[in-house]
Design a protein around this motif. Structure first.
Motif, PDB file in Angstrom:
ATOM      1  N   GLU A   3       0.837  -1.201   0.000  1.00  0.00           N
ATOM      2  CA  GLU A   3       0.000   0.000   0.000  1.00  0.00           C
ATOM      3  C   GLU A   3       0.872   1.252   0.000  1.00  0.00           C
ATOM      4  OE1 GLU A   3      -3.441   2.447   0.242  1.00  0.00           O
ATOM      5  OE2 GLU A   3      -3.226   0.314  -0.238  1.00  0.00           O
ATOM      6  N   TRP A   4       1.965   1.219   0.761  1.00  0.00           N
ATOM      7  CA  TRP A   4       2.875   2.363   0.805  1.00  0.00           C
ATOM      8  C   TRP A   4       3.510   2.597  -0.564  1.00  0.00           C
ATOM      9  CZ3 TRP A   4       7.965   3.356  -0.252  1.00  0.00           C
ATOM     10  CH2 TRP A   4       8.468   4.579   0.219  1.00  0.00           C
ATOM     11  N   ILE A   5       3.944   1.524  -1.222  1.00  0.00           N
ATOM     12  CA  ILE A   5       4.527   1.648  -2.563  1.00  0.00           C
ATOM     13  C   ILE A   5       3.491   2.215  -3.530  1.00  0.00           C
ATOM     14  CG2 ILE A   5       5.506   0.380  -4.516  1.00  0.00           C
ATOM     15  CD1 ILE A   5       6.648  -1.615  -2.494  1.00  0.00           C
ATOM     16  N   TYR A   6       2.246   1.769  -3.396  1.00  0.00           N
ATOM     17  CA  TYR A   6       1.164   2.263  -4.251  1.00  0.00           C
ATOM     18  C   TYR A   6       0.983   3.772  -4.097  1.00  0.00           C
ATOM     19  CZ  TYR A   6      -3.677   3.212  -5.641  1.00  0.00           C
ATOM     20  OH  TYR A   6      -4.810   3.749  -6.199  1.00  0.00           O
ATOM     21  N   ARG A   7       0.908   4.242  -2.852  1.00  0.00           N
ATOM     22  CA  ARG A   7       0.693   5.678  -2.619  1.00  0.00           C
ATOM     23  C   ARG A   7       1.904   6.504  -3.058  1.00  0.00           C
ATOM     24  NH1 ARG A   7      -3.802   6.658   0.319  1.00  0.00           N
ATOM     25  NH2 ARG A   7      -4.784   4.864   1.345  1.00  0.00           N
ATOM     26  N   ALA A   8       3.082   6.025  -2.763  1.00  0.00           N
ATOM     27  CA  ALA A   8       4.290   6.728  -3.200  1.00  0.00           C
ATOM     28  C   ALA A   8       4.377   6.743  -4.722  1.00  0.00           C
ATOM     29  CB  ALA A   8       5.530   6.057  -2.602  1.00  0.00           C
ATOM     30  N   GLY A   9       3.963   5.637  -5.338  1.00  0.00           N
ATOM     31  CA  GLY A   9       3.975   5.553  -6.802  1.00  0.00           C
ATOM     32  C   GLY A   9       3.064   6.573  -7.443  1.00  0.00           C
ATOM     33  N   LEU A  10       1.901   6.800  -6.852  1.00  0.00           N
ATOM     34  CA  LEU A  10       0.979   7.796  -7.392  1.00  0.00           C
ATOM     35  C   LEU A  10       1.598   9.191  -7.355  1.00  0.00           C
ATOM     36  CD1 LEU A  10      -2.444   6.671  -5.838  1.00  0.00           C
ATOM     37  CD2 LEU A  10      -1.603   6.275  -8.156  1.00  0.00           C
ATOM     38  N   VAL A  11       2.265   9.501  -6.257  1.00  0.00           N
ATOM     39  CA  VAL A  11       2.915  10.817  -6.134  1.00  0.00           C
ATOM     40  C   VAL A  11       4.010  10.961  -7.182  1.00  0.00           C
ATOM     41  CG1 VAL A  11       4.299  12.290  -4.634  1.00  0.00           C
ATOM     42  CG2 VAL A  11       2.372  11.010  -3.687  1.00  0.00           C
TER      43      VAL A  11
END
Length: 254
Positions: A3-11
């Motif tokens: 989930e953290w990778i997902y959110r960082a990826g969006l940014v």
């Protein structure tokens, strides 16, 4: 962690999109007609495009099938999966071998900078489809947003593939020059293939209704919009008889 990778990826993708828009608005990326005869730091365009596009195919498939919740593997998400994989199978494994590009080259820098984005974008969209709560419900298949998005994406994909093939047929085998494309949506815009791509991912954003899908659609517009305008100016400067009523990207408007 995922989930953290997902959110960082969006940014990161938002930042990449803003950078792509600003740099492409100032000067189009140096591939295709803007590369000229440069060979240093390049590889065969056919192999280059295969390498460039493949991470979208791989990252989405691996992320979806390895991380998706069981409830998110249903008819709606499988249709989303098929649409994504079908497009990137065409992009990575079919289109490079249909293109009549002769000895044309692709800058290694273009591939190098594109690989992280393509891998990350495949990941965040595969993760979003595999974890979005609304996509876990069988009712989403009958939601108007899914049907409308699928319609837009389908029209976009048809325009994109048809326009690509019109461009491929402009050249005889062995030719590498440029001619004025005609027919299909090229009757209205200079970059009909880009219009199709934008519609495809706009439709995807609507039918998936995820933040990752929306960001990818906006990135596509930010990346291809300025390039379409550059193409339009190039056609007008290169061909004196270029159709004056043809727009750059949006029929009758832009």
């Amino acid at each position: 962690m995922l989930e953290w990778i997902y959110r960082a990826g969006l940014v990161l993708i938002v930042l990449m999109g803003a950078t792509a828009f600003l740099t492409t608005l100032r000067q189009p990326n140096g591939y295709g007609r803007y590369l000229g005869d440069k060979r240093e730091g390049t590889i065969s365009a056919r192999i280059g495009w295969l390498i460039f596009e493949a991470p979208q195919w791989c990252a989405f498939a691996l992320t979806f099938w390895l991380t998706a919740r069981a409830t998110n593997v249903n008819t709606a998400t499988v249709l989303l999966f098929v649409l994504w994989q079908g497009h990137y199978t065409y992009r990575a494994l079919v289109m490079p071998f249909l293109m009549r590009i002769g000895s044309k080259r692709l800058p290694i820098a273009t591939i190098w900078f594109g690989l992280p984005f393509n891998a990350l974008n495949g990941y965040v969209n595969g993760y979003a489809v595999g974890h979005a709560d609304h996509l876990a419900s069988a009712a989403w298949l009958h939601d108007p947003r899914f049907a409308i998005g699928l319609g837009i994406a389908g029209v976009g994909w048809i325009i994109n593939v048809h326009s690509d093939n019109l461009l491929f047929r402009l050249r005889k085998p062995g030719e590498t020059g440029y001619r004025v494309p005609r027919g299909g949506m090229f009757r209205f815009v200079s970059s009909a293939n880009y219009l199709g791509e934008i519609l495809l991912w706009t439709g995807w954003a609507v039918m998936s209704w995820t933040l990752a899908g929306l960001i990818f659609a906006l990135f596509t517009i930010a990346n291809l919009g300025p390039r379409a305008i550059s193409h339009h100016k190039w056609y007008r400067a290169t061909f004196p008889d270029y159709p004056r009523d043809r727009k750059a990207l949006i029929p009758f408007l832009l």
